[in-house]
Design an enzyme around this catalytic site. Structure first.
Site, PDB file in Angstrom:
ATOM      1  N   CYS A 116       0.869  -1.163   0.000  1.00 40.41           N
ATOM      2  CA  CYS A 116       0.000   0.000   0.000  1.00 40.41           C
ATOM      3  C   CYS A 116       0.914   1.223   0.000  1.00 40.41           C
ATOM      4  CB  CYS A 116      -0.869  -0.038   1.257  1.00 40.41           C
ATOM      5  SG  CYS A 116      -1.516   1.583   1.688  1.00 40.41           S
ATOM      6  N   ASN A 150      10.713   0.064  -8.482  1.00 39.83           N
ATOM      7  CA  ASN A 150      10.772  -0.466  -9.846  1.00 39.83           C
ATOM      8  C   ASN A 150       9.424  -0.215 -10.504  1.00 39.83           C
ATOM      9  OD1 ASN A 150      12.427  -2.094 -11.810  1.00 39.83           O
ATOM     10  ND2 ASN A 150      10.526  -3.269 -11.832  1.00 39.83           N
ATOM     11  N   GLU A 151       9.464   0.419 -11.647  1.00 39.57           N
ATOM     12  CA  GLU A 151       8.233   0.656 -12.416  1.00 39.57           C
ATOM     13  C   GLU A 151       7.053   0.980 -11.493  1.00 39.57           C
ATOM     14  OE1 GLU A 151       7.390  -2.443 -15.247  1.00 39.57           O
ATOM     15  OE2 GLU A 151       8.841  -1.621 -16.657  1.00 39.57           O
ATOM     16  N   CYS A 159      -4.470   2.114  -3.784  1.00 34.86           N
ATOM     17  CA  CYS A 159      -4.908   1.228  -2.716  1.00 34.86           C
ATOM     18  C   CYS A 159      -6.090   1.914  -2.041  1.00 34.86           C
ATOM     19  CB  CYS A 159      -3.763   1.010  -1.726  1.00 34.86           C
ATOM     20  SG  CYS A 159      -4.298   0.183  -0.227  1.00 34.86           S
ATOM     21  N   GLU A 306      15.219  -0.739 -19.625  1.00 37.44           N
ATOM     22  CA  GLU A 306      14.730  -2.094 -19.895  1.00 37.44           C
ATOM     23  C   GLU A 306      14.135  -2.143 -21.281  1.00 37.44           C
ATOM     24  OE1 GLU A 306      11.880  -3.998 -17.364  1.00 37.44           O
ATOM     25  OE2 GLU A 306      12.822  -3.225 -15.559  1.00 37.44           O
ATOM     26  N   TRP A 314       4.509 -11.514 -21.040  1.00 43.30           N
ATOM     27  CA  TRP A 314       3.290 -11.021 -20.384  1.00 43.30           C
ATOM     28  C   TRP A 314       2.182 -10.639 -21.357  1.00 43.30           C
ATOM     29  CZ3 TRP A 314       3.462  -6.207 -22.404  1.00 43.30           C
ATOM     30  CH2 TRP A 314       4.707  -5.606 -22.589  1.00 43.30           C
ATOM     31  N   GLU A 354       8.725 -15.349 -15.410  1.00 42.00           N
ATOM     32  CA  GLU A 354       9.447 -14.771 -16.551  1.00 42.00           C
ATOM     33  C   GLU A 354      10.403 -15.766 -17.191  1.00 42.00           C
ATOM     34  OE1 GLU A 354      10.501 -10.981 -14.534  1.00 42.00           O
ATOM     35  OE2 GLU A 354       8.953 -10.184 -15.853  1.00 42.00           O
ATOM     36  N   LYS A 355      10.128 -17.070 -16.979  1.00 45.48           N
ATOM     37  CA  LYS A 355      11.057 -18.071 -17.523  1.00 45.48           C
ATOM     38  C   LYS A 355      10.999 -18.135 -19.048  1.00 45.48           C
ATOM     39  CE  LYS A 355       7.911 -21.927 -16.402  1.00 45.48           C
ATOM     40  NZ  LYS A 355       6.869 -21.070 -15.769  1.00 45.48           N
ATOM     41  N   PHE A 356       9.911 -17.627 -19.638  1.00 43.95           N
ATOM     42  CA  PHE A 356       9.848 -17.605 -21.107  1.00 43.95           C
ATOM     43  C   PHE A 356      10.161 -16.226 -21.682  1.00 43.95           C
ATOM     44  CE2 PHE A 356       6.872 -21.164 -20.030  1.00 43.95           C
ATOM     45  CZ  PHE A 356       7.756 -22.168 -20.402  1.00 43.95           C
ATOM     46  N   HIS A 357      10.506 -15.286 -20.816  1.00 40.87           N
ATOM     47  CA  HIS A 357      10.899 -13.950 -21.294  1.00 40.87           C
ATOM     48  C   HIS A 357      12.309 -14.053 -21.856  1.00 40.87           C
ATOM     49  CE1 HIS A 357      11.704  -9.661 -21.321  1.00 40.87           C
ATOM     50  NE2 HIS A 357      10.473  -9.407 -20.907  1.00 40.87           N
TER      51      HIS A 357
HETATM   52  C1  GAL Z   1       9.152  -4.833 -16.500  1.00 47.86           C
HETATM   53  C2  GAL Z   1       9.737  -5.069 -15.114  1.00 47.86           C
HETATM   54  C3  GAL Z   1      10.805  -6.145 -15.127  1.00 47.86           C
HETATM   55  C4  GAL Z   1      10.352  -7.327 -15.947  1.00 47.86           C
HETATM   56  C5  GAL Z   1      10.004  -6.852 -17.341  1.00 47.86           C
HETATM   57  C6  GAL Z   1       9.588  -7.962 -18.274  1.00 47.86           C
HETATM   58  O1  GAL Z   1       7.868  -4.370 -16.400  1.00 47.86           O
HETATM   59  O2  GAL Z   1      10.295  -3.898 -14.591  1.00 47.86           O
HETATM   60  O3  GAL Z   1      11.087  -6.524 -13.797  1.00 47.86           O
HETATM   61  O4  GAL Z   1       9.250  -7.905 -15.332  1.00 47.86           O
HETATM   62  O5  GAL Z   1       8.952  -5.953 -17.264  1.00 47.86           O
HETATM   63  O6  GAL Z   1       9.201  -7.466 -19.539  1.00 47.86           O
END
Ligand code: GAL
Length: 649
Positions: A116, A150-151, A159, A306, A314, A354-357
């Site tokens: 929160c 982060n982001e 919340c 990033e 995702w 995120e194993k397939f990222h």
């Molecule tokens: C971002 C995030 C990262 C990772 C990435 C994957 O949104 O900051 O930690 O999850 O996406 O695309």
């Protein structure tokens, strides 16, 4: 220059999550990073539960070894304060650290960003961890930048718990002073909402019907501010302990939830995460717009912190980047002002969501196409070092305002919910981008005097001060529809739209005329969809009129002096723009080729899958191939040229 003075040239690297791997693997990571030319790694973003496994019991040993190893291999650290996700012990001991949604459901632990924003308990522990991190690593030679959170607002923007309600009331008290001022601003005489005490006010939780839009607008402001407050709590700690280490947090391109104009003022380095969809052949246009925003936020170079080497994990269908696209998209970020290219993530995960990222080092290791792409990009970036710090000069600005965006995209009770600010921005940006015209983004209050053309795609919420700033601009100004409608409290301006823009535009909006899906309204400047207006001329001239339907013959586009008003959403705004572009710096390129100037360099990026011919405006040297070029050149599919223009700086 993004200011990481200890790292010369462009930055290259990505998120590194060594805690997901046995320590034996780290040596290989460091060796391969050095081989690829990686010079920056973002470390410890989600490491709180490993750094403080039990309250007050720190385990920094592993991170010490990681940072030492990176440093020994020439890799600097964008070191996270590790506060992006609270550890299980904290949320079990204090369940109210977890956020509550609009339906009153408290969310469960098991993902990330579960906090929160207003929780004092979370804040207390976060400040404690940040203090411990800063104290531990203040003198570590690998540390070149702090990465807070982060982001923000990725998973948790808001919340609705009682603590957030208390914080919201505190924020409202500071804004309005007394409850009657709030009643007046929120128009609580409507639907019987007159408050007699701040204590009666709650966040806009799920209600029987539409919630007061002024309340929702203040809630949007509050949510952006509440997260910023959390960021600032950490920043204060870092500033006190490591005053010379620059601070960033990674933005999420053009994000609805956070007012990045306000946020960027609190950062030393603007950084961004960008994930254009490889399956969308137009995605390079929208991402260019977001890069231009990043550059404009502090009017200086920024950092792509990033991006995806290939597929993400995702989307519903995660299409990989075909050969050449990762390199091309990386060069595109540099073209638009980034001082480096970083990725999520270094080594492809073995487990978890995120194993397939994709990653710079894929599951298949150094035998893969992905790894070859990583090596090639590293080599290219070394050739482009002179770009670091180079500035961009734009003659065109597009105005973007978050408060207006929040008002425009109120969840309910609007003339049409089809008006989306990002679409409106892109409608103007697309043709400029196609013509190689550099564009800045600007908040409505900024001094616009350096620009030749300013476009306001929409300014639904427009204050008197903003209208005055626009009126003070003496270049070409274009204002889009549904602008000047409400004031800062979401109350309709006296006499209706365009409110404080009336004198400037020389028109009155008699009635909004939203169009049903699939309906086209013709105009003499081309077809329009989604939105039209019944307007009356005061002292503006008609430039184009509606054709057919109820609006037939009425003005659609008007002009008064240097100010053009466009009352509808044209499928193609080129007829409006074209007469105003004469004399603006641009580069003629075929469709699908992007031309971007940065300092004394010209980027030519072929986003198509066919060969393309371009006539160079000036001779120069392609830094990627170290070849002198002039006249007509050919670009291979998804290839690029980065030209150091002769005689330019
Ligand atoms: C971002 C995030 C990262 C990772 C990435 C994957 O949104 O900051 O930690 O999850 O996406 O695309």
């Amino acid at each position: 220059m993004v200011g990481l003075t200890r790292v010369p040239g462009l930055l290259f690297g990505g998120d590194y999550n060594p805690e997901q791997w046995p320590e034996e693997v780290w040596a290989e990571d460091a060796r391969l990073m050095a081989e690829a030319g990686v010079n920056l790694a973002t470390v410890a973003v989600f490491s709180w539960s490993r750094l403080e496994p039990r309250q007050g019991e720190y385990d920094f040993g592993w991170l010490d070894r990681v940072l030492d190893l990176l440093h020994a291999h020439g890799v600097a650290a964008d070191l996270a304060t590790a506060t992006a996700t609270p550890p299980p012990w904290l949320v079990r001991e204090h369940p109210d650290v977890m956020p509550v949604n609009a339906d009153g459901v408290r969310l469960e632990f098991g993902s990330r960003q579960g906090y929160c924003p207003s929780s004092p308990v979370f804040r207390e522990h976060l400040v404690r961890l940040t203090t411990a991190m800063a104290t531990r690593y203040r003198n570590h030679p690998a540390l070149v930048m702090w990465h807070i959170g982060n982001e923000y607002a990725d998973h948790t923007l808001e919340c609705f718990c009682p603590e957030s309600a208390r914080h919201f009331r505190e924020w409202l008290t500071a804004r309005y002073g007394d409850v009657d001022a709030l009643n007046a601003a929120w128009g609580t005489s409507c639907w019987g909402q007159h408050y007699t005490a701040f204590a009666q006010i709650e966040p806009p939780r799920t209600a029987p019907g539409p919630v007061n839009p002024a309340q929702v607008l203040d809630w949007r402001r509050f949510c952006s501010d509440a997260l910023l407050e959390l960021f600032l709590a950490e920043k204060a700690v870092l500033r006190a302990i490591t005053p010379f280490v620059p601070i960033t947090t990674n933005f999420m391109s053009i994000l609805h939830g956070l007012d990045y104009w306000k946020w960027s003022a609190a950062l030393d380095v603007v950084s961004d995460d960008a994930y254009p969809d490889p399956a969308d052949p137009e995605s390079h246009v929208a991402v260019a717009l977001s890069y231009d925003l990043m550059r404009s936020l502090k009017q200086q170079p920024w950092l792509l912190l990033e991006s995806a080497p290939s597929a993400v994990s995702w989307r519903e269908v995660n299409v990989p980047k075909p050969p050449g696209m990762m390199r091309l998209h990386s060069l595109q970020a540099l073209a638009h002002g980034s001082d480096g290219v970083l990725f999520f993530q270094w080594r492809q995960a073995k487990y978890g969501p995120e194993k397939f990222h994709s990653a710079l080092l894929p599951h298949g290791g150094t035998a893969t196409r992905g790894w070859q792409d990583t090596l090639r990009l590293g080599q290219d970036l070394r050739k482009l070092g002179e770009l670091a710090g180079a500035e961009t000069k734009a003659q065109v600005a597009i105005v973007l305002d978050w408060e207006s965006w929040w008002g425009l995209e109120a969840p309910e009770s609007m003339p049409s919910n089809r008006l989306k600010l990002k679409d409106l921005l892109l409608a103007w940006y697309r043709p400029l981008h196609a013509r190689g015209v550099a564009v800045d983004l600007a908040p409505p209050g900024r001094d616009l005097s350096g620009y030749r053309l300013v476009i306001v795609p929409n300014l639904y919420l427009c204050t008197d001060e903003q209208a005055e700033a626009l009126a003070a601009f003496d270049g070409e100004l274009i204002v889009g529809p549904f602008s000047g409608v409400v004031d800062a409290a979401d109350q309709v301006h006296e006499g209706g739209a365009p409110g404080p823009l009336r004198d400037l535009l020389g028109i009155e909006v008699d009635e909004f005329w939203p169009l049903q899906d699939g309906v086209t309204q013709d105009t003499t400047a081309g077809p329009a969809r989604t939105w039209a207006e019944w307007i009356r001329l005061v002292d503006a001239e008609p430039v184009a009129s509606y054709e057919g339907g109820e609006l037939h013959g009425r003005p659609a586009i008007t002009r008064k002096g240097n100010v053009t008003y466009v009352s509808c959403l044209l499928d193609d705004v080129t007829p409006v723009l074209a007469p105003l572009l004469g004399g603006l710096d641009h580069v003629d390129v075929p469709e699908g080729v992007e031309a971007v100037r940065r300092g004394g360099h010209l980027f030519l990026l072929n986003h198509t899958t066919t060969r393309q011919q371009v006539t160079l405006p000036r001779p120069g040297t392609d830094l990627l191939t170290d070849t002198a070029l002039h006249g007509d050149i050919e670009l291979a599919p998804r290839d690029a040229v980065v030209l150091r223009i002769e005689g330019d700086k």
